[in-house]
Motif scaffolding. Structure first.
Motif, PDB file in Angstrom:
ATOM      1  N   ARG A   1       0.709  -1.389   0.122  1.00 59.45           N
ATOM      2  CA  ARG A   1       0.215  -0.030   0.295  1.00 59.45           C
ATOM      3  C   ARG A   1       0.953   1.848  -0.228  1.00 59.45           C
ATOM      4  O   ARG A   1       2.312   1.995   0.184  1.00 59.45           O
ATOM      5  CB  ARG A   1      -0.460  -0.091   1.098  1.00 59.45           C
ATOM      6  N   LEU A   2       0.398   2.431  -0.440  1.00 55.98           N
ATOM      7  CA  LEU A   2       0.857   3.899  -0.212  1.00 55.98           C
ATOM      8  C   LEU A   2       0.760   4.117   0.769  1.00 55.98           C
ATOM      9  O   LEU A   2      -0.792   4.603   1.020  1.00 55.98           O
ATOM     10  CB  LEU A   2       0.813   4.457  -1.509  1.00 55.98           C
ATOM     11  N   LEU A   3       1.522   4.635   1.967  1.00 52.89           N
ATOM     12  CA  LEU A   3       0.939   6.298   2.748  1.00 52.89           C
ATOM     13  C   LEU A   3       1.179   7.509   2.067  1.00 52.89           C
ATOM     14  O   LEU A   3       2.271   7.952   1.625  1.00 52.89           O
ATOM     15  CB  LEU A   3       1.999   5.547   3.975  1.00 52.89           C
ATOM     16  N   ILE A   4       0.051   8.395   2.659  1.00 53.87           N
ATOM     17  CA  ILE A   4      -0.025  10.032   1.934  1.00 53.87           C
ATOM     18  C   ILE A   4      -0.392  10.798   3.339  1.00 53.87           C
ATOM     19  O   ILE A   4      -1.332  10.043   3.555  1.00 53.87           O
ATOM     20  CB  ILE A   4      -1.372   9.686   1.433  1.00 53.87           C
TER      21      ILE A   4
ATOM     22  N   TYR B   1      10.221   3.582 -11.147  1.00 53.51           N
ATOM     23  CA  TYR B   1       9.994   2.101 -11.941  1.00 53.51           C
ATOM     24  C   TYR B   1      10.584   1.459 -13.048  1.00 53.51           C
ATOM     25  O   TYR B   1      11.612   2.191 -13.466  1.00 53.51           O
ATOM     26  CB  TYR B   1       8.407   3.103 -11.967  1.00 53.51           C
TER      27      TYR B   1
ATOM     28  N   TRP C   1       9.022   6.426  -0.101  1.00 53.25           N
ATOM     29  CA  TRP C   1       8.097   6.221  -1.691  1.00 53.25           C
ATOM     30  C   TRP C   1       9.535   6.615  -2.619  1.00 53.25           C
ATOM     31  O   TRP C   1       9.828   5.350  -3.442  1.00 53.25           O
ATOM     32  CB  TRP C   1       7.476   7.418  -2.035  1.00 53.25           C
TER      33      TRP C   1
ATOM     34  N   LYS D   1       0.557  14.112  -0.687  1.00 56.59           N
ATOM     35  CA  LYS D   1       1.946  12.988  -0.845  1.00 56.59           C
ATOM     36  C   LYS D   1       1.913  11.846  -0.543  1.00 56.59           C
ATOM     37  O   LYS D   1       1.914  11.349   0.435  1.00 56.59           O
ATOM     38  CB  LYS D   1       3.020  14.419  -0.861  1.00 56.59           C
ATOM     39  N   VAL D   2       2.654  10.949  -1.447  1.00 54.80           N
ATOM     40  CA  VAL D   2       3.226   9.702  -1.023  1.00 54.80           C
ATOM     41  C   VAL D   2       4.912   9.130  -0.054  1.00 54.80           C
ATOM     42  O   VAL D   2       5.296  10.496  -0.621  1.00 54.80           O
ATOM     43  CB  VAL D   2       3.644   8.949  -2.418  1.00 54.80           C
ATOM     44  N   LEU D   3       4.259  10.034   1.079  1.00 55.75           N
ATOM     45  CA  LEU D   3       5.430   9.914   1.739  1.00 55.75           C
ATOM     46  C   LEU D   3       5.780   8.072   1.936  1.00 55.75           C
ATOM     47  O   LEU D   3       7.226   7.777   1.635  1.00 55.75           O
ATOM     48  CB  LEU D   3       4.939  10.096   3.367  1.00 55.75           C
ATOM     49  N   TYR D   4       5.764   7.454   1.775  1.00 53.61           N
ATOM     50  CA  TYR D   4       5.989   6.057   2.560  1.00 53.61           C
ATOM     51  C   TYR D   4       5.378   4.704   1.360  1.00 53.61           C
ATOM     52  O   TYR D   4       4.176   5.310   0.919  1.00 53.61           O
ATOM     53  CB  TYR D   4       6.177   5.461   3.897  1.00 53.61           C
TER      54      TYR D   4
END
Lengths: 135, 135
Positions: free
Chosen positions: B45-48, B82, B77, B54-57
């Protein structure tokens, strides 16, 4: 601490930066309510700008009030605000706005087809509150 | 256009802003490879950050090379980039770094327990490349 289903850092003093954080897979599937407190949709996914890592748009499945089935609409992320009491998002977006909104992208088989620059500008202009400034 | 599974805007001219965009539910479940081209984990998952969007982690499930089962680790992040050829993320993070990384949060029943400020600083310091600057 866990506050109404969302993770937040505790602010132990005034000088520390406050960092409320949400999880992407917790946002997905969360309900969206209008200003009258009626559930009008569900968050499908977040659209993130790769370079900056910023959430720019969110796909919302609107349905039930359009009279024409369920519709996926792409709206700017800042049109949604989290309502702790509802444990959901709240938006000022109206039924009329959703009904008339430009479709952002479509599906070609299983593949998403992203709009060209002209259509993205159209979408930005459509959802803009203040015609003088950016979204 | 759809490029290796990721949506990107076409740059029609040099003055236009280029806007590569990714979908949250497409990032979740994507493989993570190390510099040797070995699959070492999967994005969970993304932590926003709520305020900035903003995606931080990102939470990554690492497993298979630790010899001690599967481990969820929270990494910044910007530690992931990619790789179009792999259609996956690539990272310079090593097995040793994963093994020794501080756990970010845990579960209390079904509820996630977020770390306090001290532990978040510990995590930031741990993953910092340059001790002089922020992550």
């Amino acid at each position: 601490m866990l506050e109404n289903g969302f993770l937040v850092w505790e602010a132990s003093n005034n000088t520390a930066t406050f960092h409320p954080v949400i999880e992407s897979d917790r946002v997905e599937g969360t309900a969206v309510f209008n200003q009258q407190g009626r559930r009008i949709g569900t968050i499908k996914r977040l659209l993130i700008e790769k370079v900056s890592g910023k959430v720019l748009y969110v796909d919302v499945t609107f349905g039930g009030f359009l009279g024409i089935g369920v519709h996926l609409r792409t709206v700017p992320w800042d049109k949604l605000s989290y309502d702790k009491a509802l444990e959901s998002y709240r938006t000022e977006i109206t039924e009329e706005q959703v009904r008339d909104a430009p479709a952002f992208y479509g599906y070609d088989g299983d593949d998403l087809v992203w709009p060209d620059r002209k259509r993205e500008k159209e979408l930005r202009d459509y959802w803009r509150d203040d015609p003088r400034g950016p979204i």
